[in-house]
Design a protein around this motif. Sequence first.
Motif: not given
Length: 218
Positions: A82-84, A98-101, A104-107, A120-126
């Motif tokens: 899990v990417l915490e 944010n998970a792709a859906k 929930g957690p980013l697994v 449609n992918n997970a995201s890591a937003v600054i």
Amino acid sequence: MSRSLRHGALAATALVFSIATLSACAAGNNAQTLQVRPDNAATAVGSLKIQNLNVITQPGHEAEGPAVIAGTLFNDSAKREVLEKITLPGSNATVKLNAAKGKGPLVVPAGGRVILGGANNASAVIENGRQVGADGSVQTVVFTFSETGDVELGAAVVPATSFFEDFGPGTLPTPKPTPTPSESESGATGEPTDGTSESPSETGSASPEGDSAAADTH
């Protein structure tokens, strides 16, 4: 140089070339030189790998808005990761995962992968993208995983142009300007263009009254 010396030099050169060729073949596809990707950061810690890592900012140098972290996370172990969180040392920026859906957690599943960035992918937003430094610089990125712990590496800061356009951030929405009271009033009522066209009732009501008055005098 004598003929015998020339032959000896040629033979030595051929021997060195053949040894170098065999060494390269023995290294195979896992040779370190084949794994060098100077434009994209990559690292591996145990069974966890991070590849093609970049911090992607707005396409314009002066544009304000969010930035994103783009890359691919591989998990070759039998347990999920899990990417915490993701932190950016040396800056005040916070990263929202944010998970792709979207919930929930980013697994990162066991034996699977997760792509950060893109549709449609997970995201890591600054949120404040300019806190990560200027385009062309290197930003330290620390991934914190549930099993592996912290994984640190440097990522290039690049604008969302060319190859990175589809993985970059969207601009922050700008609110639509609200009309001023004078604009809304003028737009609703408008200016009269012809005085006679605005008072047909007045001309129409005057003639019946005039007719009745004339009838009374007779």
